[in-house]
Design a protein around this motif. Structure first.
Motif, PDB file in Angstrom:
ATOM      1  N   LEU A  15       6.869   9.198   0.588  1.00 35.88           N
ATOM      2  CA  LEU A  15       6.063   8.013   0.311  1.00 35.88           C
ATOM      3  C   LEU A  15       6.114   7.083   1.515  1.00 35.88           C
ATOM      4  CD1 LEU A  15       7.101   7.087  -3.331  1.00 35.88           C
ATOM      5  CD2 LEU A  15       4.990   8.176  -2.584  1.00 35.88           C
ATOM      6  N   THR A  16       4.958   6.679   1.987  1.00 37.83           N
ATOM      7  CA  THR A  16       4.862   5.657   3.019  1.00 37.83           C
ATOM      8  C   THR A  16       4.455   4.370   2.313  1.00 37.83           C
ATOM      9  OG1 THR A  16       4.219   7.251   4.696  1.00 37.83           O
ATOM     10  CG2 THR A  16       3.722   4.944   5.145  1.00 37.83           C
ATOM     11  N   HIS A  43       9.551   4.433   4.663  1.00 36.93           N
ATOM     12  CA  HIS A  43       9.338   5.821   4.254  1.00 36.93           C
ATOM     13  C   HIS A  43      10.463   6.177   3.292  1.00 36.93           C
ATOM     14  CE1 HIS A  43       6.318   6.391   7.361  1.00 36.93           C
ATOM     15  NE2 HIS A  43       7.125   5.710   8.156  1.00 36.93           N
ATOM     16  N   GLN A  60       2.480  11.746   0.629  1.00 36.46           N
ATOM     17  CA  GLN A  60       1.999  12.882   1.415  1.00 36.46           C
ATOM     18  C   GLN A  60       3.084  13.938   1.451  1.00 36.46           C
ATOM     19  OE1 GLN A  60       1.466  10.821   5.188  1.00 36.46           O
ATOM     20  NE2 GLN A  60       3.212  11.923   6.029  1.00 36.46           N
ATOM     21  N   TYR A  95       0.860  -1.171   0.000  1.00 36.31           N
ATOM     22  CA  TYR A  95       0.000   0.000   0.000  1.00 36.31           C
ATOM     23  C   TYR A  95       0.901   1.227   0.000  1.00 36.31           C
ATOM     24  CZ  TYR A  95      -3.430  -3.450   1.477  1.00 36.31           C
ATOM     25  OH  TYR A  95      -4.236  -4.561   1.550  1.00 36.31           O
ATOM     26  N   LEU A  96       0.665   2.132  -0.932  1.00 31.43           N
ATOM     27  CA  LEU A  96       1.487   3.334  -1.057  1.00 31.43           C
ATOM     28  C   LEU A  96       0.660   4.548  -0.694  1.00 31.43           C
ATOM     29  CD1 LEU A  96       3.007   2.510  -4.529  1.00 31.43           C
ATOM     30  CD2 LEU A  96       4.016   2.070  -2.307  1.00 31.43           C
ATOM     31  N   ARG A  97       1.260   5.433   0.080  1.00 31.04           N
ATOM     32  CA  ARG A  97       0.576   6.676   0.433  1.00 31.04           C
ATOM     33  C   ARG A  97       1.553   7.832   0.314  1.00 31.04           C
ATOM     34  NH1 ARG A  97      -1.453   7.793   6.358  1.00 31.04           N
ATOM     35  NH2 ARG A  97       0.620   8.670   6.479  1.00 31.04           N
TER      36      ARG A  97
END
Length: 79
Positions: free
Chosen positions: A47-48, A67, A28, A24-26
């Motif tokens: 990117l998390t 991260h 921010q 899963y990429l998030r």
């Protein structure tokens, strides 16, 4: 404490688990203190990446979080 990857994956497979992986990429924008701590230039997203190792039934076996700076990473996923 479990062994680090890739030894973790070998240990889980040796226990008889069929391993599957989902990430899963998030992206921010970093908070000022995060950007400073990671030495991110202004405007570079963070990117998390949440890497989940699971069974075919989606029972989680291991979860790893990473991260990375958005300008320092190229992601490619195959089918």
């Amino acid at each position: 404490m479990p062994p680090p990857p890739p030894n973790l994956y070998a240990a889980l497979a040796n226990l008889g688990h069929e391993l599957h992986f989902t990430e899963y990429l998030r992206p921010q924008m970093s908070l000022p203190d995060q950007a400073q701590a990671r030495r991110l230039p202004e405007g570079v997203p963070l990117l998390t990446i949440l890497h989940v190792t699971h069974t075919p039934e989606f029972k989680p076996l291991a979860i790893e979080a990473f991260h990375r700076a958005g300008d320092d990473l190229e992601l490619s996923y195959g089918r």
